[in-house]
Design an enzyme around this catalytic site. Structure first.
Site, PDB file in Angstrom:
ATOM      1  N   GLY A 145       0.814  -1.215   0.000  1.00 56.63           N
ATOM      2  CA  GLY A 145       0.000   0.000   0.000  1.00 56.63           C
ATOM      3  C   GLY A 145       0.844   1.260   0.000  1.00 56.63           C
ATOM      4  CD  GLU A 255      26.960   9.177 -19.717  1.00 52.77           C
ATOM      5  OE1 GLU A 255      27.337   8.093 -20.191  1.00 52.77           O
ATOM      6  OE2 GLU A 255      27.724   9.992 -19.195  1.00 52.77           O
TER       7      GLU A 255
END
Length: 454
Positions: A145, A255
């Site tokens: 949850g 990157e």
């Protein structure tokens, strides 16, 4: 100065993963459990750049730039009383009074919402102390949850406040056969839907796949979460190693996004790590660069249950650590491309991003070799690969979702927390179109008029 990275650990899975990750970072940087330099450490002087992950306090202590949050008090209390209680800043360990009860809506709308401002304030405090913030690593699970609901909420807010910064997620994905909660498919579909737009790259890990790796390669008959987390921590560490240590080919956070994500929605790379081998067996193995690289492409070394031989690779990042030279990596990649089982999509001819880091891989020592510790090796490789095969994992999840939702089972718990039922079908449609995206990417792009863009 390479830029700082902030770690955010949400929910029980995020917190326990975080514990293993920081345990490993301390070892790599030669720091003690309370964040001071360890005089007995073998890496003394080569501890790399502390600034990326740690803030130095006025009395010479290194404090992690990390935040632990759980709506349930017990996982955070374990840190407050555990071996690393002196390490973390007490203000950056936040626990609620009542947990999210495996309910996305509680984590996102009711219980989680009350804590959101407090958590964002703390994040702001951490980022204000950074000179050049690189981005965030967010650890959470898709099934719980707090991990799903509160995780989605935090990522939404990060996307607003830090739009230009990189946001990488490590998500524990519901395993095919092992489930910790009945409503996992609901939480995972809802969380994926609400984080799709906000996260740059999401690395999926499923516990069943990592269990199998531990059982098979480390001979642990019944692996614990600690075994799993230590293995995942090795990959997390490789991803950030070039921000902290010198290497022949450095890779920063942006990157990954640039090289692994061809289209914004298709940002769920698979991860795998080699060599996973126990200390008792390592004497009989050779760990050549080419062999390690091939091991990464074995389906049973991957951290999500799916078969990459059924799909095509869009992009692959190989992150080497230790005693590795660029010539060996080029040879390994060439050998890979020559294999018939390796399929790259037609529109991405190069497909490989390489990172090399000279820091040897380290592993957390265990009490005895039989405990299933990782062997100490001279080199290791982590692979992040964006492959269309991961669509298998999405379709498994969607199928489970459909079975429950066709009967509207358990839906009242979500609606009772102020969520609208329409959000279920909206989320399910979004995932259907994600599956479609993967199908289209795997198909040939020849029918698309590429010149039209220019």
């Amino acid at each position: 100065m390479r830029g700082e990275v902030v770690h955010i650990h949400l929910g029980q899975a995020g917190t326990q993963l975080g514990n293993s990750a920081w345990e490993l970072y301390l070892l790599e940087h030669g720091l003690t459990q309370d964040g001071r330099k360890d005089p007995d450490s073998t890496v003394a002087g080569e501890g790399g750049s502390y600034d990326t992950f740690f803030t130095e306090s006025s009395n010479g202590k290194y404090v992690p730039r990390s935040l632990f949050v759980d709506l349930d008090p017990s996982p955070i209390d374990e840190i407050r009383t555990g071996p690393y209680r002196q390490l973390f800043h007490p203000e950056l360990l936040i626990s609620g009074k009542e947990d999210a009860a495996n309910n996305y809506a509680r984590g996102h709308y009711t219980v989680g919402k009350e804590m959101a401002e407090n958590v964002l304030d703390r994040i702001r405090k951490i980022t204000d102390n950074c000179h050049s913030l690189q981005g965030f690593l967010v650890f959470h699970s898709f099934g719980g949850g707090t991990g799903s609901g509160f995780g989605a909420l935090v990522l939404e807010r990060l996307a607003q406040d830090y739009a230009k910064k990189c946001k990488l997620e490590f998500s524990v994905y519901p395993a095919p056969r092992v489930a910790t909660a009945v409503v996992e498919p609901y939480n995972a579909v809802l969380a994926t839907h609400s984080t799709l737009e906000h996260s740059d790259v999401t690395f999926l890990v499923d516990n069943e796949a990592v269990y199998d790796i531990c059982r098979r390669n480390l001979d642990i008959p019944r692996p614990s979460y600690e075994h799993l987390n230590r293995l995942i921590a090795q990959v997390v560490s490789s991803i950030t190693s070039s921000l902290r240590f010198d290497g022949a080919l450095n890779v920063d956070l942006n990157e990954f996004q640039t090289n692994l994500v061809p289209f914004p929605r298709v940002h769920y790379p698979l991860i795998s790590y080699a060599p996973v081998i126990s200390a008792t067996k390592s004497a009989h193995e050779s760990f050549k660069t080419s062999e390690l690289t091939l091991q990464c492409f074995e389906p049973n070394n991957q951290m999500v249950v799916c078969d990459p031989r059924n799909g095509k690779y869009m992009a692959v990042a190989l992150l080497y650590r230790g005693d590795v030279v660029p010539r060996d990596t080029s040879a390994a990649v060439a050998a890979l491309k020559a294999k018939s089982s390796f399929n790259l999509v037609e529109w991405c001819p190069t497909g490989f991003k390489i990172g090399i880091n000279h820091q040897k891989p380290m592993s957390v020592p265990t009490a005895s070799p039989a405990d299933g510790g990782l062997a100490s090796v001279d080199r290791s490789v982590s692979m992040l690969s964006n492959t269309t095969a991961i669509a298998e994992a999405w379709s498994r999840l969607d199928h489970k979702f459909d079975l429950m939702y066709s009967k509207r089972a358990f839906v009242h718990w979500y609606v009772g927390e102020g969520m609208e039922e329409g959000e279920f079908s909206e989320a399910r449609e979004d995932l259907a179109s994600l599956e479609k995206d993967y199908e289209e990417v795997a198909g040939d792009y020849n029918d698309v008029d590429v010149d039209a863009e220019y």
